[in-house]
Design a protein around this motif. Sequence first.
Motif, PDB file in Angstrom:
ATOM      1  N   PHE A 266       1.009  -1.043   0.050  1.00  0.00           N
ATOM      2  CA  PHE A 266       0.054  -0.067  -0.180  1.00  0.00           C
ATOM      3  C   PHE A 266       0.962   1.170   0.197  1.00  0.00           C
ATOM      4  O   PHE A 266       1.874   1.288   0.884  1.00  0.00           O
ATOM      5  N   THR A 267       0.551   2.108  -0.938  1.00  0.00           N
ATOM      6  CA  THR A 267       1.573   3.212  -1.114  1.00  0.00           C
ATOM      7  C   THR A 267       0.547   4.649  -0.969  1.00  0.00           C
ATOM      8  O   THR A 267      -0.465   4.384  -1.619  1.00  0.00           O
ATOM      9  N   ILE A 268       1.131   5.738  -0.550  1.00  0.00           N
ATOM     10  CA  ILE A 268       0.279   6.816  -0.642  1.00  0.00           C
ATOM     11  C   ILE A 268       0.437   7.598  -1.790  1.00  0.00           C
ATOM     12  O   ILE A 268       1.625   7.735  -2.126  1.00  0.00           O
ATOM     13  N   SER A 269      -0.620   8.001  -2.409  1.00  0.00           N
ATOM     14  CA  SER A 269      -0.484   8.974  -3.532  1.00  0.00           C
ATOM     15  C   SER A 269      -0.461  10.231  -3.149  1.00  0.00           C
ATOM     16  O   SER A 269       0.016  11.420  -3.532  1.00  0.00           O
ATOM     17  N   HIS A 270      -1.629  10.744  -2.024  1.00  0.00           N
ATOM     18  CA  HIS A 270      -1.873  12.013  -1.558  1.00  0.00           C
ATOM     19  C   HIS A 270      -2.276  11.940  -0.094  1.00  0.00           C
ATOM     20  O   HIS A 270      -2.998  10.906   0.068  1.00  0.00           O
ATOM     21  N   GLN A 271      -1.700  12.859   0.726  1.00  0.00           N
ATOM     22  CA  GLN A 271      -2.485  12.910   2.036  1.00  0.00           C
ATOM     23  C   GLN A 271      -2.803  14.333   2.666  1.00  0.00           C
ATOM     24  O   GLN A 271      -1.992  15.267   2.136  1.00  0.00           O
ATOM     25  N   GLY A 272      -3.762  14.548   3.313  1.00  0.00           N
ATOM     26  CA  GLY A 272      -3.995  15.978   3.508  1.00  0.00           C
ATOM     27  C   GLY A 272      -4.767  15.796   4.910  1.00  0.00           C
ATOM     28  O   GLY A 272      -5.617  15.130   5.368  1.00  0.00           O
ATOM     29  N   GLU A 273      -4.924  17.116   5.427  1.00  0.00           N
ATOM     30  CA  GLU A 273      -5.760  17.511   6.555  1.00  0.00           C
ATOM     31  C   GLU A 273      -6.567  18.840   6.241  1.00  0.00           C
ATOM     32  O   GLU A 273      -6.074  19.697   5.755  1.00  0.00           O
ATOM     33  N   ARG A 274      -7.794  18.906   6.670  1.00  0.00           N
ATOM     34  CA  ARG A 274      -8.593  19.946   6.593  1.00  0.00           C
ATOM     35  C   ARG A 274      -9.632  20.102   7.687  1.00  0.00           C
ATOM     36  O   ARG A 274     -10.553  18.994   7.809  1.00  0.00           O
ATOM     37  N   GLU A 275     -10.020  21.236   8.604  1.00  0.00           N
ATOM     38  CA  GLU A 275     -10.514  21.294   9.493  1.00  0.00           C
ATOM     39  C   GLU A 275     -10.970  19.854  10.493  1.00  0.00           C
ATOM     40  O   GLU A 275     -11.846  19.391  10.612  1.00  0.00           O
ATOM     41  N   HIS A 276      -9.893  19.421  10.880  1.00  0.00           N
ATOM     42  CA  HIS A 276      -9.816  18.365  11.851  1.00  0.00           C
ATOM     43  C   HIS A 276     -10.100  17.026  11.256  1.00  0.00           C
ATOM     44  O   HIS A 276     -10.516  16.155  11.813  1.00  0.00           O
ATOM     45  N   GLN A 277      -9.917  17.015   9.842  1.00  0.00           N
ATOM     46  CA  GLN A 277     -10.431  15.719   9.272  1.00  0.00           C
ATOM     47  C   GLN A 277      -9.023  15.609   8.284  1.00  0.00           C
ATOM     48  O   GLN A 277      -8.317  16.511   8.015  1.00  0.00           O
ATOM     49  N   GLN A 278      -8.692  14.060   8.448  1.00  0.00           N
ATOM     50  CA  GLN A 278      -7.737  13.691   7.652  1.00  0.00           C
ATOM     51  C   GLN A 278      -8.014  12.907   6.389  1.00  0.00           C
ATOM     52  O   GLN A 278      -8.958  11.988   6.638  1.00  0.00           O
ATOM     53  N   PHE A 279      -7.381  12.802   5.287  1.00  0.00           N
ATOM     54  CA  PHE A 279      -7.671  12.039   4.037  1.00  0.00           C
ATOM     55  C   PHE A 279      -6.364  11.406   3.562  1.00  0.00           C
ATOM     56  O   PHE A 279      -5.494  11.884   3.531  1.00  0.00           O
ATOM     57  N   VAL A 280      -6.577  10.241   3.290  1.00  0.00           N
ATOM     58  CA  VAL A 280      -5.718   9.397   2.277  1.00  0.00           C
ATOM     59  C   VAL A 280      -6.057   8.975   1.014  1.00  0.00           C
ATOM     60  O   VAL A 280      -7.126   8.308   1.123  1.00  0.00           O
ATOM     61  N   ILE A 281      -5.222   9.063   0.121  1.00  0.00           N
ATOM     62  CA  ILE A 281      -5.557   8.476  -1.107  1.00  0.00           C
ATOM     63  C   ILE A 281      -4.324   7.712  -1.585  1.00  0.00           C
ATOM     64  O   ILE A 281      -3.208   8.292  -1.465  1.00  0.00           O
ATOM     65  N   GLY A 282      -4.508   6.568  -1.759  1.00  0.00           N
ATOM     66  CA  GLY A 282      -3.478   5.417  -1.832  1.00  0.00           C
ATOM     67  C   GLY A 282      -3.708   4.639  -2.928  1.00  0.00           C
ATOM     68  O   GLY A 282      -4.706   4.289  -3.389  1.00  0.00           O
TER      69      GLY A 282
END
Length: 127
Positions: A77-93
Motif C-alpha cells: 500500500f503506497t500513499i499517493s496523496h494525504q492531507g488535513e482540513r478542519e480536523h479531518q484527515q484523508f489519504v488516497i493510496g
Amino acid sequence: MKKNTLLITALLCFQCLDAGVISDLITYFGQGDTQHIAQYLNNNVELAIKNAENVFTRQQTQNILADFFKKNQPVSFTISHQGEREHQQFVIGNLATKQGNYRVYFLVKNNLIHQLRIEESNDWQFR
C-alpha cells in the motif's frame, strides 16, 4: 506562560495521535488486517467497494473488508496523496494485490474512519 506551554503540548500530542492513526491504517491496509482496521471504524461508515455502496455499520464494514481482502491478498500500500482540513484527515493510496490494483480513499475524523472507498485501478505496478 505555564498555561500556554501546557496548551501547546496538548495540541502537539493530539496531532501526534492523529498521525499515528494514519500511519497505523496505512500499515493495516497494506497487510489486509481487518481486525486492526476495525478498531478505527466509526459506528457507521460510508463505504464504496466493488458492488457495495452504502452506509454500513462497523461490523458490516469489517465483514465486507474481510471478504475483499480474502479475495484480494495485499502486496503493498503506497500513499499517493494525504492531507488535513478542519480536523479531518484523508489519504488516497494505491493498494497492490496479487489479483489487481486498487485506489483507496479514506476520511478520518476524530481518529475514526467515516468514509472508505476502494476502486479498481488501471495504474500499472510491478507485483
